[in-house]
Design a protein around this motif. Structure first.
Motif, PDB file in Angstrom:
ATOM      1  N   ARG A   3       0.826  -1.204   0.000  1.00  0.00           N
ATOM      2  CA  ARG A   3       0.000   0.000   0.000  1.00  0.00           C
ATOM      3  C   ARG A   3       0.858   1.251   0.000  1.00  0.00           C
ATOM      4  O   ARG A   3       1.889   1.315   0.607  1.00  0.00           O
ATOM      5  N   GLU A  25      -5.949   6.512  -0.734  1.00  0.00           N
ATOM      6  CA  GLU A  25      -5.992   5.158  -0.159  1.00  0.00           C
ATOM      7  C   GLU A  25      -5.823   5.297   1.339  1.00  0.00           C
ATOM      8  O   GLU A  25      -5.173   6.231   1.807  1.00  0.00           O
ATOM      9  N   GLU A 134     -10.818   4.053   0.874  1.00  0.00           N
ATOM     10  CA  GLU A 134     -10.241   5.343   0.482  1.00  0.00           C
ATOM     11  C   GLU A 134      -9.885   6.138   1.738  1.00  0.00           C
ATOM     12  O   GLU A 134      -8.723   6.340   2.047  1.00  0.00           O
TER      13      GLU A 134
END
Ligand code: AHR
Length: 324
Positions: A3, A25, A134
């Motif tokens: 990520r 994110e 998100e």
């Protein structure tokens, strides 16, 4: 899945704010021996909230958490301030049951801006503004619409009269369980033309307010024969009001609700309540499991759904010892 916060990349390429937030994110979570974990409780005025907080405390040692738990005492503004304070104290991860859908959005956004992954537990925020995957990682919780629907289906199947005159006691105004338990119940019960909802008013998920509101509504609607409360505390308050007015809950008024507290199961055993659809407060172990998976880089679904049981006279006695 590796990520990254894409915002930095967006800034590097000079993209506008709209594009940047569309690419947001949730922040990653490093794998560590111990974590500083924030749990921001909204209030502690009922057994459900107390059981939820206890579940986080009970999980802390086994999950290697240094837990910072706060209590917003029923104020969304204080809950936002509590999250601010946790961010300042350097928490690694935030577990947040947002009291109401809109006022807690700033808390979610601030945690994200501070690089702290957030998991919403038991309640959610307005999905048009803040989104799982998100702005926060995931929502861990029940399907509140389905809970309301299941209560309605039970009433349709078990109500024995010709005409059901319903009073509805709603939860905290602007909260996701109040919104969803209302639509889940109303949309389904009104498909059967035996039923009419004559009043629907908030009791703020609290026993005392449930009792007071029921007292008032009984005067305006003395012919009520079904009470649907969005949680057990208000259902118990309604039973007190009904009894004070000389009514006989379980005989001349069917009382139904959601949660599965010890008092509600006892009321079912005593014949004063018909049904309660479970809404579990025991989120600590699930929070530990999902947070571990996230830190390990596993993909987490936007909604980790909790499955709920249903308690009636057929099984309440079997479950009262595990209730809270
Ligand atoms: O968010 C879940 C609800 O909040 C529970 O049903 C209620 O009892 C609590 O306060």
């Amino acid at each position: 899945m590796k990520r990254r916060i894409l915002m930095g990349t967006a800034i590097a390429f000079g993209l506008g704010l709209t594009t940047m937030s569309a690419m947001a994110e949730p922040p990653p979570l490093a794998q560590k021996e111990r974590y500083k974990v924030g749990f921001s409780q909204m209030e502690s005025n009922n057994p459900w909230r107390i059981a939820e907080t206890k579940s986080f405390h009970d999980t802390a040692e086994a999950c290697n958490w240094d837990l910072i738990a706060t209590d917003a005492a029923g104020s969304a503004a204080k809950q936002v301030a509590d999250v601010d304070s946790m961010i300042a104290q350097g928490i690694d991860v935030l577990f947040l049951p947002p009291r109401e859908e809109k006022p807690l959005i700033p808390a979610v956004m601030k945690a994200q801006a501070a690089g702290i992954p957030t998991f919403l537990v038991d309640r959610s925020v307005d999905p048009n503004v803040a989104k799982a995957g998100e702005h926060y990682v995931s929502f861990l919780g029940s399907d509140f619409i389905d809970q309301g629907k299941r209560v309605a289906e039970w009433v349709i199947e078990n109500f024995e009269g010709d005409k059901g005159i319903i009073v509805e006691l709603e939860g905290t105004t602007g909260s996701s369980p109040a919104n969803d338990r209302k639509s889940g119940f109303d949309d389904n019960i009104l498909k059967d033309d035996r039923f009419e909802i004559v009043a629907s008013q908030t009791g703020d998920f609290a026993r005392d307010m449930g009792r007071q509101v029921m007292e008032t509504l009984l005067q305006a609607h003395p012919d009520v024969n079904i009470v649907y409360a969005h949680n057990d505390e208000m259902a118990i308050g309604a039973i007190q009001a009904l009894e004070l007015a000389g009514r006989k809950p379980g005989e001349d008024v069917l009382v139904v609700s959601i949660d599965g507290t010890r008092d509600a199961l006892q009321a079912i055993i005593d014949g004063k309540m018909g049904v309660t659809v479970e809404s579990s407060p025991f989120f600590g172990p699930l929070a530990c499991e999902i947070m571990g998976k996230y830190a390990a880089g596993e993909s987490i679904p936007p909604w980790v759904k909790v499955e709920d049981r249903i308690f009636t006279k057929d099984n309440a006695a079997d479950h009262i010892d595990e209730a809270y």
